[in-house]
Design a protein around this motif. Structure first.
Motif, PDB file in Angstrom:
ATOM      1  N   TRP A 205      26.957 -49.522 -61.238  1.00 57.77           N
ATOM      2  CA  TRP A 205      26.898 -48.857 -59.930  1.00 57.77           C
ATOM      3  C   TRP A 205      27.858 -49.547 -58.964  1.00 57.77           C
ATOM      4  O   TRP A 205      28.123 -50.739 -59.073  1.00 57.77           O
ATOM      5  N   ARG A 207      29.553 -48.682 -54.675  1.00 60.11           N
ATOM      6  CA  ARG A 207      29.794 -47.777 -53.565  1.00 60.11           C
ATOM      7  C   ARG A 207      31.258 -47.853 -53.113  1.00 60.11           C
ATOM      8  O   ARG A 207      31.912 -48.864 -53.283  1.00 60.11           O
ATOM      9  N   LEU A 218      35.496 -41.971 -65.060  1.00 61.17           N
ATOM     10  CA  LEU A 218      34.549 -40.860 -65.018  1.00 61.17           C
ATOM     11  C   LEU A 218      34.749 -39.924 -66.204  1.00 61.17           C
ATOM     12  O   LEU A 218      33.779 -39.429 -66.798  1.00 61.17           O
ATOM     13  N   GLY A 230      26.548 -39.641 -58.123  1.00 58.82           N
ATOM     14  CA  GLY A 230      26.856 -40.440 -56.955  1.00 58.82           C
ATOM     15  C   GLY A 230      25.622 -41.184 -56.487  1.00 58.82           C
ATOM     16  O   GLY A 230      24.629 -41.290 -57.211  1.00 58.82           O
ATOM     17  N   TRP A 231      25.673 -41.680 -55.248  1.00 56.18           N
ATOM     18  CA  TRP A 231      24.500 -42.396 -54.746  1.00 56.18           C
ATOM     19  C   TRP A 231      23.310 -41.459 -54.595  1.00 56.18           C
ATOM     20  O   TRP A 231      22.157 -41.874 -54.688  1.00 56.18           O
ATOM     21  N   PRO A 237      30.814 -38.373 -57.516  1.00 60.79           N
ATOM     22  CA  PRO A 237      31.616 -39.594 -57.357  1.00 60.79           C
ATOM     23  C   PRO A 237      33.057 -39.323 -56.975  1.00 60.79           C
ATOM     24  O   PRO A 237      33.671 -40.110 -56.256  1.00 60.79           O
ATOM     25  N   THR A 240      32.748 -38.800 -53.134  1.00 60.49           N
ATOM     26  CA  THR A 240      32.055 -39.824 -52.338  1.00 60.49           C
ATOM     27  C   THR A 240      32.561 -41.231 -52.610  1.00 60.49           C
ATOM     28  O   THR A 240      32.435 -42.114 -51.764  1.00 60.49           O
ATOM     29  N   ASP A 242      31.102 -43.126 -54.668  1.00 59.25           N
ATOM     30  CA  ASP A 242      29.910 -43.856 -55.094  1.00 59.25           C
ATOM     31  C   ASP A 242      29.587 -43.469 -56.533  1.00 59.25           C
ATOM     32  O   ASP A 242      29.578 -42.283 -56.873  1.00 59.25           O
ATOM     33  N   VAL A 243      29.278 -44.461 -57.369  1.00 59.27           N
ATOM     34  CA  VAL A 243      29.049 -44.211 -58.787  1.00 59.27           C
ATOM     35  C   VAL A 243      27.747 -44.864 -59.227  1.00 59.27           C
ATOM     36  O   VAL A 243      27.516 -46.050 -58.963  1.00 59.27           O
TER      37      VAL A 243
END
Length: 261
Positions: A205, A207, A218, A230-231, A237, A240, A242-243
């Protein structure tokens, strides 16, 4: 060979060529004169030489395609766009830590179409198209099948310099650490994502990543069969940065804990 296969073969070839450039600079890194883009974020002649080579070769091979590179930014809009990190893990590279990679992805009107992450020191090339399979040096890879949180090893990225969200990551680690076998911060997000795809890490994870940090990873994750969000589940992702990613049997408990649910 289909057009997608030709694009993937080209990306693999160029990633390895750029890797050769990085290995040359690695052997002579004492002569590099890195510059700071901001606190804790550097660029060197190695990054620039690798990106210049990739951009020149892609412009020659695919002249109608667009471009997004970490060091040179975005080119003119196009139906297809190559997303490139010429040296993911620059700080590792400059400190003599042998964990860095070349990352190349292709985006088309259907989203991310292919991804390649090449580790030049280990001679490992992770590659995939949107429809799969995901491979390491040509052999299929898959995420960890395990679903036991207590045995799981996770990767993350920790903010550095003047990034404003260090407290968020500290809270993340405090939530997940009691439930797992450990958390690793290797310093090269592209390789971290490839390692989840290959089952070396059980999950990852982070951000606020950039497109060139995650695009190729990805593709690898999805083609290998990992779950990626995402989050929040509805926050892609790609948009954003975020992953949250893990093998399918571990994703639900991992995501619930790391999100604080």
């Amino acid at each position: 060979m289909s057009g997608r296969e030709e694009d993937l073969a080209l990306a693999v070839e160029l990633a390895r060529e750029a890797g050769d450039i990085l290995r040359h600079h690695w052997q002579n890194r004492a002569t590099l004169q890195p510059q700071s883009k901001r606190v804790g974020d550097f660029v060197s002649q190695a990054d620039l030489a690798s990106e210049r080579h990739l951009r020149d070769r892609l412009q020659a091979a695919r002249p109608g395609d667009g471009w997004l590179g970490e060091e040179t930014g975005a080119g003119a809009p196009a139906a297809r766009r190559w997303i490139v990190d010429p040296l993911d893990g620059t700080t590792n590279f400059l400190h003599g830590l042998g964990h860095f990679a070349v990352s190349i992805a292709l985006e088309d009107d259907g989203g991310l179409a292919l991804g390649v992450v090449h580790d030049p020191l280990r001679g490992e090339t992770f590659a995939a198209t949107r429809d799969g399979p995901a491979t390491l040096n040509g052999a299929p890879i898959a995420p960890s099948p395990g679903g036991d949180m207590t045995a799981a090893l996770f990767g993350t990225g920790i903010p550095f310099g003047d990034m404003p969200h260090i407290d968020d990551h500290a809270a993340d680690i405090a939530r997940i650490a009691p439930h797992c076998a450990g958390v690793r911060r290797f310093g090269a997000a592209a390789l971290d994502l490839a390692y989840v795809a290959a089952g070396r890490l059980d999950g990852f994870w982070e951000r606020r990543l950039q497109p060139w940090d995650i695009a190729a990873g990805l593709v690898l994750l999805r083609a290998a069969g990992a779950r990626v969000e995402g989050w929040t589940p509805d926050g892609p992702p790609e948009t954003t940065g975020d992953v949250v990613a893990a093998g399918p049997n571990l994703f639900t408990p991992f995501a619930r804990i790391i999100r604080g649910g």
